[in-house]
Each structure stands twice: as structure tokens, then as C-alpha cells.
Motif scaffolding. Structure first.
Motif, PDB file in Angstrom:
ATOM      1  N   GLY A   1      43.769  38.770  48.169  1.00  0.00           N
ATOM      2  CA  GLY A   1      43.841  37.312  48.062  1.00  0.00           C
ATOM      3  C   GLY A   1      42.468  36.676  47.986  1.00  0.00           C
ATOM      4  N   THR A   2      41.583  37.098  48.873  1.00  0.00           N
ATOM      5  CA  THR A   2      40.219  36.575  48.872  1.00  0.00           C
ATOM      6  C   THR A   2      39.517  36.914  47.568  1.00  0.00           C
ATOM      7  N   ALA A   3      39.681  38.134  47.093  1.00  0.00           N
ATOM      8  CA  ALA A   3      39.017  38.562  45.853  1.00  0.00           C
ATOM      9  C   ALA A   3      39.523  37.765  44.653  1.00  0.00           C
ATOM     10  N   ILE A   4      40.824  37.514  44.594  1.00  0.00           N
ATOM     11  CA  ILE A   4      41.409  36.778  43.465  1.00  0.00           C
ATOM     12  C   ILE A   4      40.903  35.335  43.457  1.00  0.00           C
ATOM     13  N   VAL A   5      40.973  34.690  44.604  1.00  0.00           N
ATOM     14  CA  VAL A   5      40.556  33.284  44.681  1.00  0.00           C
ATOM     15  C   VAL A   5      39.054  33.155  44.427  1.00  0.00           C
TER      16      VAL A   5
END
Length: 103
Positions: free
Chosen positions: A85-89
Motif C-alpha cells: 500500500g505504501t509503495a503504491i501510493v
């Protein structure tokens, strides 16, 4: 050759997201992201009780996996790879503000 600049951006763009995987090399997953004007993005960010999967569904419209890009599959991705999630955002915002890493 430089691409001609346009006042209206393309509605979507692709970007490779590097996702950490426990006990393995990081994986790279290509997402097709939606270009949201800043005002619209701000409205999406301010939605109360939104989950990480909900947010990913708002900013992306697809990925380069054989599995369908659905809310359920996004939840599975986020549950199996906690940093996804952090990587995508992070990648989405890097692309949106033009803050890309240089080699």
C-alpha cells in the motif's frame, strides 16, 4: 525526442511499483494509474473511513497481473505484502508531482 506538452494530461499513466517481499527480492508490478487533478485528488484523500484498498481503487484502474484488478484482489495484495500500500501510493504521488528518481 521530447513529447509535445499539452495543457490536459493523459487520463491514465503506467508506472512500475517496487513491492518488498519477505525472504525474496522486491517484486515489480506495473500499475495503470488515473490522473486526478489536484482538487479531485484532495477530495478523494478527504473521504472518511476509506481503506487502503479503497484508495488504491480510486487512484488506479489496472495492473499487469493475470489476476483481475478488483477490490477483493487489491485487499489480498495488501494483506499478503504489508508494504504494498505504501509503495503504491508513494509511486503514484511521485509520478503526479514529477518527483521521479533518476538513475
Amino acid at each position: 525526442m521530447a513529447t509535445k506538452f499539452q495543457l490536459q494530461p493523459k487520463p491514465t499513466f503506467k508506472a512500475d511499483v517496487t513491492i518488498p517481499r519477505a525472504g525474496d527480492d522486491d517484486g515489480v508490478l506495473t500499475f495503470t494509474f488515473k490522473h486526478h487533478p489536484l482538487k479531485q485528488l484532495s477530495e478523494i484523500e478527504s473521504i472518511k473511513d476509506t481503506t487502503a484498498a479503497d484508495f488504491v481503487m480510486q487512484i488506479a484502474e489496472g495492473w499487469a497481473l493475470s489476476d483481475d484488478f478488483t477490490h477483493e484482489n487489491v485487499v489480498i495484495l495488501l494483506e499478503n505484502y504489508p508494504q504494498a500500500g505504501t509503495a503504491i501510493v508513494k509511486k503514484y504521488y511521485e509520478e503526479m508531482v514529477g518527483n521521479r528518481e533518476k538513475n
